[in-house]
Write a protein that holds these residues in place. Structure first.
Motif, PDB file in Angstrom:
ATOM      1  N   PRO A 142       0.816  -1.227   0.000  1.00  0.00           N
ATOM      2  CA  PRO A 142       0.000   0.000   0.000  1.00  0.00           C
ATOM      3  C   PRO A 142       0.847   1.273   0.000  1.00  0.00           C
ATOM      4  O   PRO A 142       0.537   2.227  -0.724  1.00  0.00           O
ATOM      5  N   ALA A 143       1.895   1.286   0.820  1.00  0.00           N
ATOM      6  CA  ALA A 143       2.752   2.472   0.863  1.00  0.00           C
ATOM      7  C   ALA A 143       3.447   2.696  -0.479  1.00  0.00           C
ATOM      8  O   ALA A 143       3.557   3.836  -0.954  1.00  0.00           O
ATOM      9  N   GLN A 144       3.886   1.599  -1.090  1.00  0.00           N
ATOM     10  CA  GLN A 144       4.563   1.712  -2.386  1.00  0.00           C
ATOM     11  C   GLN A 144       3.607   2.221  -3.454  1.00  0.00           C
ATOM     12  O   GLN A 144       4.001   2.990  -4.338  1.00  0.00           O
ATOM     13  N   PHE A 145       2.338   1.804  -3.374  1.00  0.00           N
ATOM     14  CA  PHE A 145       1.342   2.268  -4.344  1.00  0.00           C
ATOM     15  C   PHE A 145       1.073   3.767  -4.159  1.00  0.00           C
ATOM     16  O   PHE A 145       0.910   4.495  -5.139  1.00  0.00           O
ATOM     17  N   PHE A 146       1.036   4.218  -2.912  1.00  0.00           N
ATOM     18  CA  PHE A 146       0.855   5.653  -2.648  1.00  0.00           C
ATOM     19  C   PHE A 146       2.009   6.452  -3.262  1.00  0.00           C
ATOM     20  O   PHE A 146       1.785   7.483  -3.909  1.00  0.00           O
ATOM     21  N   PHE A 147       3.238   5.989  -3.036  1.00  0.00           N
ATOM     22  CA  PHE A 147       4.392   6.697  -3.589  1.00  0.00           C
ATOM     23  C   PHE A 147       4.412   6.603  -5.115  1.00  0.00           C
ATOM     24  O   PHE A 147       4.930   7.505  -5.783  1.00  0.00           O
ATOM     25  N   PHE A 148       3.872   5.522  -5.653  1.00  0.00           N
ATOM     26  CA  PHE A 148       3.754   5.422  -7.113  1.00  0.00           C
ATOM     27  C   PHE A 148       2.859   6.534  -7.657  1.00  0.00           C
ATOM     28  O   PHE A 148       3.209   7.206  -8.628  1.00  0.00           O
ATOM     29  N   LEU A 149       1.701   6.736  -7.023  1.00  0.00           N
ATOM     30  CA  LEU A 149       0.788   7.792  -7.473  1.00  0.00           C
ATOM     31  C   LEU A 149       1.422   9.177  -7.321  1.00  0.00           C
ATOM     32  O   LEU A 149       1.281  10.032  -8.204  1.00  0.00           O
ATOM     33  N   LEU A 150       2.142   9.372  -6.219  1.00  0.00           N
ATOM     34  CA  LEU A 150       2.814  10.655  -5.996  1.00  0.00           C
ATOM     35  C   LEU A 150       3.884  10.914  -7.050  1.00  0.00           C
ATOM     36  O   LEU A 150       3.935  11.999  -7.655  1.00  0.00           O
ATOM     37  N   THR A 151       4.735   9.922  -7.277  1.00  0.00           N
ATOM     38  CA  THR A 151       5.817  10.100  -8.251  1.00  0.00           C
ATOM     39  C   THR A 151       5.283  10.183  -9.678  1.00  0.00           C
ATOM     40  O   THR A 151       5.880  10.853 -10.522  1.00  0.00           O
TER      41      THR A 151
END
Length: 267
Positions: A142-151
């Motif tokens: 989940p955290a990696q997916f959040f950072f994916f959307l941010l980046t």
């Protein structure tokens, strides 16, 4: 600010109308994605120890690259913006109480988002149903997916801010075609369009990752699969913000200088 948001919404809705073009793009992206993954499988199978990414991460990288190519590609330009400078129609925009830079930035961003919005869902929906060796994997967490959307959001803005510099170059030259073609080829290579950046030799890769081009599609596509995580990911996000800020500031200043000295030719 309201006028730029309205302009953004107008071009976003307008871009969503080109469904036939989007369908043709989807077919092309599927074909290209399968071809790239097959080539990567051949490379991996020949020497797994020398392969710098997992095949799951590679498949995710390629499918997201194809899904968001209209949003992150270096070869997509707004022909109407380029033509307005060449034909002199930019004079009409200079008469309006708006910032040319903000107007073009919102328009370019909206056009890219609308084009990608029509293509990404069908491509990703089918990619998750493919056989394991070609499948789009789930995010690393989940955290990696959040950072994916941010980046991903930052990557779009960095891409548009660099494209804006090419548009603005047309205000200083008779024609920006040469600059546009040179920058497109350079971006295709340095953003990881042809070869993901982890495949480059160590020293060259380190230098490439410091350039603004690495802050485009390279970062979000690797963050999704977990290939870019931890301290390296935070460093990449910092570079995205740095290059976005720097290029917007430079672009605004160049645009203001050009507006003061611009000569409209024609009659």
């Amino acid at each position: 600010m309201k006028k730029y948001i309205s302009y953004f919404r107008m071009w976003l809705v307008m871009g969503l109308q080109y469904r036939a073009a989007a369908f043709g793009g989807i077919v092309t992206q599927f074909f290209w994605g399968f071809m790239e993954i097959a080539a990567m499988h051949a490379f991996h199978d020949s020497n797994p120890a020398a392969y710098p990414m997992t095949m799951e991460a590679t498949c995710s990288y390629i499918w997201f690259q194809q899904a968001f190519i209209a949003m992150l590609s270096a070869r997509i330009f707004d022909s109407q913006i380029l033509d307005s400078v060449r034909s002199g129609n930019i004079a009409y925009e200079l008469c309006r109480p708006v910032s040319i830079y903000s107007l073009w930035f919102s328009r370019s961003t909206a056009s890219r988002l609308s084009a990608a919005g029509l293509r990404c869902i069908p491509i990703l929906a089918v990619a998750v149903l493919l056989p394991a060796s070609y499948r789009l994997s789930a995010p690393a967490g989940p955290a990696q997916f959040f950072f994916f959307l941010l980046t991903l959001a930052l990557a779009v803005l960095v891409t548009v801010s660099f494209i804006m510099l090419i548009y603005i170059s047309g205000l200083y030259t008779v024609s920006s075609d040469g600059i546009r073609r040179m920058c497109s080829s350079l971006m295709d290579f340095l953003t990881g369009t042809y070869i993901p950046l982890p495949f480059f030799p160590g020293k060259i890769r380190q230098m490439m990752e410091l350039l603004p081009f690495a802050s485009m599609q390279n970062v979000p596509l690797r963050v999704y699969s977990g290939d870019l995580a931890g301290a390296e990911m935070y460093r990449a996000i910092f570079l995205q913000i740095f290059w976005l800020t720097a290029m917007v500031m430079i672009g605004r200043q160049l645009c203001r200088n050009a507006e003061r000295n611009l000569m409209i030719q024609g009659g």
